[in-house]
Write a protein that holds these residues in place. Structure first.
Motif, PDB file in Angstrom:
ATOM      1  N   GLY A  42       0.811  -1.215   0.000  1.00  0.00           N
ATOM      2  CA  GLY A  42       0.000   0.000   0.000  1.00  0.00           C
ATOM      3  C   GLY A  42       0.844   1.264   0.000  1.00  0.00           C
ATOM      4  O   GLY A  42       0.526   2.239  -0.679  1.00  0.00           O
ATOM      5  N   TYR A  43       1.919   1.252   0.754  1.00  0.00           N
ATOM      6  CA  TYR A  43       2.835   2.382   0.819  1.00  0.00           C
ATOM      7  C   TYR A  43       3.388   2.690  -0.571  1.00  0.00           C
ATOM      8  O   TYR A  43       3.379   3.831  -1.025  1.00  0.00           O
ATOM      9  CB  TYR A  43       3.962   2.054   1.800  1.00  0.00           C
ATOM     10  CG  TYR A  43       4.962   3.142   2.021  1.00  0.00           C
ATOM     11  CD1 TYR A  43       4.721   4.149   2.948  1.00  0.00           C
ATOM     12  CD2 TYR A  43       6.166   3.157   1.323  1.00  0.00           C
ATOM     13  CE1 TYR A  43       5.660   5.158   3.166  1.00  0.00           C
ATOM     14  CE2 TYR A  43       7.107   4.148   1.538  1.00  0.00           C
ATOM     15  CZ  TYR A  43       6.847   5.150   2.466  1.00  0.00           C
ATOM     16  OH  TYR A  43       7.775   6.136   2.671  1.00  0.00           O
ATOM     17  N   ARG A  44       3.810   1.653  -1.239  1.00  0.00           N
ATOM     18  CA  ARG A  44       4.392   1.818  -2.584  1.00  0.00           C
ATOM     19  C   ARG A  44       3.336   2.288  -3.586  1.00  0.00           C
ATOM     20  O   ARG A  44       3.581   3.192  -4.379  1.00  0.00           O
ATOM     21  CB  ARG A  44       4.995   0.485  -3.025  1.00  0.00           C
ATOM     22  CG  ARG A  44       5.661   0.516  -4.375  1.00  0.00           C
ATOM     23  CD  ARG A  44       7.161   0.528  -4.251  1.00  0.00           C
ATOM     24  NE  ARG A  44       7.819   0.686  -5.527  1.00  0.00           N
ATOM     25  CZ  ARG A  44       8.397  -0.299  -6.206  1.00  0.00           C
ATOM     26  NH1 ARG A  44       8.430  -1.508  -5.703  1.00  0.00           N
ATOM     27  NH2 ARG A  44       8.981  -0.050  -7.357  1.00  0.00           N
ATOM     28  N   PRO A  96       0.719 -10.186 -10.749  1.00  0.00           N
ATOM     29  CA  PRO A  96       0.424 -11.403  -9.976  1.00  0.00           C
ATOM     30  C   PRO A  96       1.619 -12.020  -9.260  1.00  0.00           C
ATOM     31  O   PRO A  96       1.479 -12.487  -8.124  1.00  0.00           O
ATOM     32  CB  PRO A  96      -0.142 -12.368 -11.022  1.00  0.00           C
ATOM     33  CG  PRO A  96      -0.660 -11.495 -12.114  1.00  0.00           C
ATOM     34  CD  PRO A  96       0.230 -10.282 -12.117  1.00  0.00           C
ATOM     35  N   GLU A  97       2.808 -12.006  -9.877  1.00  0.00           N
ATOM     36  CA  GLU A  97       3.956 -12.630  -9.223  1.00  0.00           C
ATOM     37  C   GLU A  97       4.379 -11.874  -7.960  1.00  0.00           C
ATOM     38  O   GLU A  97       4.997 -12.448  -7.072  1.00  0.00           O
ATOM     39  CB  GLU A  97       5.140 -12.791 -10.181  1.00  0.00           C
ATOM     40  CG  GLU A  97       5.572 -11.548 -10.889  1.00  0.00           C
ATOM     41  CD  GLU A  97       4.792 -11.225 -12.166  1.00  0.00           C
ATOM     42  OE1 GLU A  97       5.124 -10.209 -12.790  1.00  0.00           O
ATOM     43  OE2 GLU A  97       3.859 -11.954 -12.541  1.00  0.00           O
ATOM     44  N   ILE A  98       4.019 -10.621  -7.849  1.00  0.00           N
ATOM     45  CA  ILE A  98       4.314  -9.830  -6.642  1.00  0.00           C
ATOM     46  C   ILE A  98       3.468 -10.322  -5.472  1.00  0.00           C
ATOM     47  O   ILE A  98       3.904 -10.325  -4.320  1.00  0.00           O
ATOM     48  CB  ILE A  98       4.058  -8.331  -6.910  1.00  0.00           C
ATOM     49  CG1 ILE A  98       5.071  -7.780  -7.895  1.00  0.00           C
ATOM     50  CG2 ILE A  98       4.033  -7.530  -5.628  1.00  0.00           C
ATOM     51  CD1 ILE A  98       6.500  -7.772  -7.422  1.00  0.00           C
ATOM     52  N   LEU A  99       2.263 -10.755  -5.757  1.00  0.00           N
ATOM     53  CA  LEU A  99       1.333 -11.158  -4.693  1.00  0.00           C
ATOM     54  C   LEU A  99       1.848 -12.348  -3.891  1.00  0.00           C
ATOM     55  O   LEU A  99       1.487 -12.511  -2.723  1.00  0.00           O
ATOM     56  CB  LEU A  99      -0.049 -11.445  -5.279  1.00  0.00           C
ATOM     57  CG  LEU A  99      -0.703 -10.260  -5.997  1.00  0.00           C
ATOM     58  CD1 LEU A  99      -2.032 -10.662  -6.596  1.00  0.00           C
ATOM     59  CD2 LEU A  99      -0.838  -9.060  -5.076  1.00  0.00           C
ATOM     60  N   ASP A 100       2.700 -13.165  -4.487  1.00  0.00           N
ATOM     61  CA  ASP A 100       3.297 -14.290  -3.759  1.00  0.00           C
ATOM     62  C   ASP A 100       4.080 -13.813  -2.539  1.00  0.00           C
ATOM     63  O   ASP A 100       4.209 -14.529  -1.553  1.00  0.00           O
ATOM     64  CB  ASP A 100       4.224 -15.105  -4.663  1.00  0.00           C
ATOM     65  CG  ASP A 100       3.472 -15.825  -5.763  1.00  0.00           C
ATOM     66  OD1 ASP A 100       2.245 -16.039  -5.617  1.00  0.00           O
ATOM     67  OD2 ASP A 100       4.106 -16.166  -6.775  1.00  0.00           O
ATOM     68  N   ILE A 158       8.908  -7.347   2.814  1.00  0.00           N
ATOM     69  CA  ILE A 158       8.750  -5.890   2.795  1.00  0.00           C
ATOM     70  C   ILE A 158       9.841  -5.245   1.944  1.00  0.00           C
ATOM     71  O   ILE A 158       9.567  -4.390   1.100  1.00  0.00           O
ATOM     72  CB  ILE A 158       8.744  -5.325   4.225  1.00  0.00           C
ATOM     73  CG1 ILE A 158       7.447  -5.734   4.929  1.00  0.00           C
ATOM     74  CG2 ILE A 158       8.910  -3.810   4.235  1.00  0.00           C
ATOM     75  CD1 ILE A 158       7.434  -5.483   6.419  1.00  0.00           C
ATOM     76  N   GLN A 159      11.070  -5.667   2.144  1.00  0.00           N
ATOM     77  CA  GLN A 159      12.179  -5.117   1.372  1.00  0.00           C
ATOM     78  C   GLN A 159      11.976  -5.383  -0.121  1.00  0.00           C
ATOM     79  O   GLN A 159      12.211  -4.512  -0.959  1.00  0.00           O
ATOM     80  CB  GLN A 159      13.503  -5.700   1.843  1.00  0.00           C
ATOM     81  CG  GLN A 159      14.694  -5.105   1.132  1.00  0.00           C
ATOM     82  CD  GLN A 159      16.017  -5.634   1.669  1.00  0.00           C
ATOM     83  OE1 GLN A 159      16.066  -6.618   2.390  1.00  0.00           O
ATOM     84  NE2 GLN A 159      17.096  -4.980   1.298  1.00  0.00           N
ATOM     85  N   PHE A 160      11.528  -6.584  -0.464  1.00  0.00           N
ATOM     86  CA  PHE A 160      11.287  -6.913  -1.871  1.00  0.00           C
ATOM     87  C   PHE A 160      10.210  -6.007  -2.453  1.00  0.00           C
ATOM     88  O   PHE A 160      10.362  -5.463  -3.552  1.00  0.00           O
ATOM     89  CB  PHE A 160      10.880  -8.382  -2.009  1.00  0.00           C
ATOM     90  CG  PHE A 160      10.538  -8.760  -3.416  1.00  0.00           C
ATOM     91  CD1 PHE A 160      11.535  -9.062  -4.324  1.00  0.00           C
ATOM     92  CD2 PHE A 160       9.219  -8.775  -3.837  1.00  0.00           C
ATOM     93  CE1 PHE A 160      11.224  -9.378  -5.638  1.00  0.00           C
ATOM     94  CE2 PHE A 160       8.895  -9.090  -5.142  1.00  0.00           C
ATOM     95  CZ  PHE A 160       9.903  -9.405  -6.055  1.00  0.00           C
ATOM     96  N   LEU A 161       9.099  -5.847  -1.734  1.00  0.00           N
ATOM     97  CA  LEU A 161       7.989  -5.035  -2.235  1.00  0.00           C
ATOM     98  C   LEU A 161       8.380  -3.574  -2.410  1.00  0.00           C
ATOM     99  O   LEU A 161       7.959  -2.921  -3.356  1.00  0.00           O
ATOM    100  CB  LEU A 161       6.788  -5.148  -1.298  1.00  0.00           C
ATOM    101  CG  LEU A 161       6.131  -6.526  -1.283  1.00  0.00           C
ATOM    102  CD1 LEU A 161       5.214  -6.674  -0.079  1.00  0.00           C
ATOM    103  CD2 LEU A 161       5.372  -6.776  -2.573  1.00  0.00           C
ATOM    104  N   PHE A 207       6.678  -4.622 -10.464  1.00  0.00           N
ATOM    105  CA  PHE A 207       5.762  -4.458  -9.336  1.00  0.00           C
ATOM    106  C   PHE A 207       4.314  -4.277  -9.782  1.00  0.00           C
ATOM    107  O   PHE A 207       3.400  -4.874  -9.236  1.00  0.00           O
ATOM    108  CB  PHE A 207       6.215  -3.259  -8.490  1.00  0.00           C
ATOM    109  CG  PHE A 207       5.338  -2.972  -7.316  1.00  0.00           C
ATOM    110  CD1 PHE A 207       5.374  -3.769  -6.179  1.00  0.00           C
ATOM    111  CD2 PHE A 207       4.470  -1.888  -7.330  1.00  0.00           C
ATOM    112  CE1 PHE A 207       4.582  -3.499  -5.080  1.00  0.00           C
ATOM    113  CE2 PHE A 207       3.668  -1.606  -6.243  1.00  0.00           C
ATOM    114  CZ  PHE A 207       3.723  -2.424  -5.114  1.00  0.00           C
ATOM    115  N   CYS A 208       4.098  -3.422 -10.793  1.00  0.00           N
ATOM    116  CA  CYS A 208       2.719  -3.099 -11.164  1.00  0.00           C
ATOM    117  C   CYS A 208       2.641  -2.600 -12.603  1.00  0.00           C
ATOM    118  O   CYS A 208       3.651  -2.327 -13.246  1.00  0.00           O
ATOM    119  CB  CYS A 208       2.163  -2.019 -10.231  1.00  0.00           C
ATOM    120  SG  CYS A 208       2.950  -0.401 -10.406  1.00  0.00           S
ATOM    121  N   SER A 209       1.408  -2.476 -13.057  1.00  0.00           N
ATOM    122  CA  SER A 209       1.167  -1.772 -14.314  1.00  0.00           C
ATOM    123  C   SER A 209       0.359  -0.519 -13.983  1.00  0.00           C
ATOM    124  O   SER A 209      -0.449  -0.516 -13.062  1.00  0.00           O
ATOM    125  CB  SER A 209       0.427  -2.645 -15.323  1.00  0.00           C
ATOM    126  OG  SER A 209      -0.836  -3.003 -14.840  1.00  0.00           O
TER     127      SER A 209
END
Length: 143
Positions: free
Chosen positions: A25-27, A100-104, A126-129, A137-139
């Motif tokens: 959420g922060y990101r 989707p791969e981030i959700l793992d 957390i560090q990865f996200l 990370f996202c589109s």
């Protein structure tokens, strides 16, 4: 002497603990504000529509000032990490979809045997996200 808290610390204080979804959420909140790049008029406010209930929403309440109480944070539950940010009174919208791969990385394995292992796995997630390449990370779609 009073020390001002960082935005990250403010989010953690509001939520009550650190977890991967708060990092997500922060990101997302930071990306949305960068992409909107506009300041609302006094009569406009930021509205956020999320497609899932999650801890990430607390970051939006703190960083984007989009709260449930004012009706500026809306959840249309579909179980997906898709978010729309928009200022009322404007036509600018930002859609952020988590890959989707981030959700793992949101799920901490349940087979960890010690509190230390759980803490380490949480900190790694957390560090990865927070540090993954944005394209991974996202589109982002802006209208």
């Amino acid at each position: 002497m009073c020390v001002e808290k960082t935005p990250w610390e403010q989010v953690i204080d509001f939520h009550g603990h650190t977890c991967p979804e708060i990092a997500l959420g922060y990101r997302v909140a930071q990306i949305a504000m960068r992409e909107l790049g506009i300041k609302p008029t006094p009569s406009a406010e930021l509205k956020v529509t999320a497609q899932t209930h999650s801890c990430a929403l607390d970051a939006f309440q703190v960083l984007n000032h989009a709260t449930y109480g004012r009706g500026a944070l809306i959840v249309e539950e579909q179980g997906q990490h898709n978010y729309m940010f928009e200022y009322t009174g404007t036509t600018v919208r930002v859609f952020i979809t988590i890959n989707p791969e981030i959700l793992d990385h949101l799920v901490i394995p349940k087979d960890l045997s010690s509190r230390r292992e759980v803490q380490n796995a949480t900190l790694e997630a957390i560090q990865f996200l927070l540090s993954s390449e944005e394209s991974m990370f996202c589109s982002i779609q802006k209208e």
